[in-house]
Design a protein around this motif. Structure first.
Motif, PDB file in Angstrom:
ATOM      1  N   MET A   1      33.236-124.511 -81.336  1.00 38.72           N
ATOM      2  CA  MET A   1      33.266-123.124 -81.779  1.00 38.72           C
ATOM      3  C   MET A   1      32.305-122.297 -80.929  1.00 38.72           C
ATOM      4  N   LYS A   2      32.521-122.326 -79.638  1.00 37.94           N
ATOM      5  CA  LYS A   2      31.691-121.550 -78.730  1.00 37.94           C
ATOM      6  C   LYS A   2      32.332-120.185 -78.502  1.00 37.94           C
ATOM      7  N   LYS A   3      31.536-119.133 -78.610  1.00 37.77           N
ATOM      8  CA  LYS A   3      32.023-117.780 -78.344  1.00 37.77           C
ATOM      9  C   LYS A   3      32.164-117.565 -76.845  1.00 37.77           C
ATOM     10  N   THR A   4      33.282-116.967 -76.454  1.00 38.77           N
ATOM     11  CA  THR A   4      33.519-116.618 -75.064  1.00 38.77           C
ATOM     12  C   THR A   4      33.640-115.107 -74.962  1.00 38.77           C
ATOM     13  N   GLN A   5      32.849-114.524 -74.104  1.00 42.10           N
ATOM     14  CA  GLN A   5      32.871-113.070 -73.939  1.00 42.10           C
ATOM     15  C   GLN A   5      34.085-112.655 -73.117  1.00 42.10           C
ATOM     16  N   ILE A   6      34.808-111.657 -73.618  1.00 41.95           N
ATOM     17  CA  ILE A   6      35.965-111.124 -72.903  1.00 41.95           C
ATOM     18  C   ILE A   6      35.608-109.814 -72.210  1.00 41.95           C
ATOM     19  N   SER A   7      34.813-109.002 -72.848  1.00 40.18           N
ATOM     20  CA  SER A   7      34.466-107.701 -72.273  1.00 40.18           C
ATOM     21  C   SER A   7      33.506-107.864 -71.101  1.00 40.18           C
ATOM     22  N   VAL A  61      31.532 -94.044 -74.661  1.00 40.09           N
ATOM     23  CA  VAL A  61      30.802 -94.313 -75.893  1.00 40.09           C
ATOM     24  C   VAL A  61      31.623 -95.171 -76.857  1.00 40.09           C
ATOM     25  N   ARG A  62      32.930 -95.095 -76.766  1.00 39.19           N
ATOM     26  CA  ARG A  62      33.789 -95.867 -77.666  1.00 39.19           C
ATOM     27  C   ARG A  62      34.018 -97.296 -77.206  1.00 39.19           C
ATOM     28  N   LEU A  63      33.416 -97.726 -76.106  1.00 40.85           N
ATOM     29  CA  LEU A  63      33.588 -99.089 -75.612  1.00 40.85           C
ATOM     30  C   LEU A  63      33.063-100.102 -76.622  1.00 40.85           C
ATOM     31  N   LYS A  64      33.679-101.262 -76.636  1.00 38.70           N
ATOM     32  CA  LYS A  64      33.297-102.330 -77.574  1.00 38.70           C
ATOM     33  C   LYS A  64      32.997-103.615 -76.812  1.00 38.70           C
ATOM     34  N   HIS A  65      32.169-104.455 -77.405  1.00 38.19           N
ATOM     35  CA  HIS A  65      31.887-105.790 -76.896  1.00 38.19           C
ATOM     36  C   HIS A  65      32.857-106.733 -77.603  1.00 38.19           C
ATOM     37  N   VAL A  66      33.649-107.474 -76.832  1.00 36.60           N
ATOM     38  CA  VAL A  66      34.684-108.337 -77.400  1.00 36.60           C
ATOM     39  C   VAL A  66      34.427-109.776 -76.971  1.00 36.60           C
ATOM     40  N   SER A  67      34.485-110.677 -77.946  1.00 37.41           N
ATOM     41  CA  SER A  67      34.374-112.102 -77.659  1.00 37.41           C
ATOM     42  C   SER A  67      35.299-112.859 -78.605  1.00 37.41           C
ATOM     43  N   ILE A  68      35.623-114.094 -78.227  1.00 41.11           N
ATOM     44  CA  ILE A  68      36.520-114.922 -79.047  1.00 41.11           C
ATOM     45  C   ILE A  68      35.926-116.311 -79.198  1.00 41.11           C
ATOM     46  N   ASP A  69      36.364-116.992 -80.228  1.00 38.81           N
ATOM     47  CA  ASP A  69      36.109-118.418 -80.352  1.00 38.81           C
ATOM     48  C   ASP A  69      37.447-119.079 -80.673  1.00 38.81           C
ATOM     49  N   ASP A  70      37.432-120.272 -81.217  1.00 41.02           N
ATOM     50  CA  ASP A  70      38.677-120.996 -81.472  1.00 41.02           C
ATOM     51  C   ASP A  70      39.564-120.329 -82.516  1.00 41.02           C
ATOM     52  N   GLU A  71      38.952-119.614 -83.468  1.00 41.58           N
ATOM     53  CA  GLU A  71      39.728-119.050 -84.568  1.00 41.58           C
ATOM     54  C   GLU A  71      39.734-117.528 -84.626  1.00 41.58           C
ATOM     55  N   TYR A  72      38.672-116.894 -84.193  1.00 38.69           N
ATOM     56  CA  TYR A  72      38.498-115.469 -84.454  1.00 38.69           C
ATOM     57  C   TYR A  72      38.291-114.660 -83.177  1.00 38.69           C
TER      58      TYR A  72
END
Length: 81
Positions: A1-7, A61-72
């Motif tokens: 369950m490691k988070k991977t950054q997409i942004s 200003v509306r930019l978001k930080h996005v990351s994923i793991d195995d489920e979310y």
């Protein structure tokens, strides 16, 4: 369950630094024009500040930080996830 950054890593720079520099530069420019008595220039700079300020808000200003793991998928605005 490691988070991977997409942004991008530049997201925090574009979200906080670029708008701050823009607003500070135009605010000091308007203050300088007012102290020199160039009110027409200050009015024009204020108009530019509002128009480009809306563009800066919509683009950065509306930019978001996005990351994923195995489920979310995690979407954060740096204050709330």
């Amino acid at each position: 369950m490691k988070k991977t950054q997409i942004s991008s890593n530049a997201t925090i720079f574009l979200k906080f630094i670029v708008p701050s520099i823009f607003y500070l530069a135009f605010t000091f420019a308007i203050a300088g024009l007012i102290t020199e008595g160039k009110y027409a220039g200050a009015l024009s700079a204020s108009f530019v500040l509002v128009i480009f300020g809306l563009f800066i808000y919509m683009a950065f200003v509306r930019l978001k930080h996005v990351s994923i793991d195995d489920e979310y998928v995690f979407i954060s605005n740096y204050f709330k996830t």
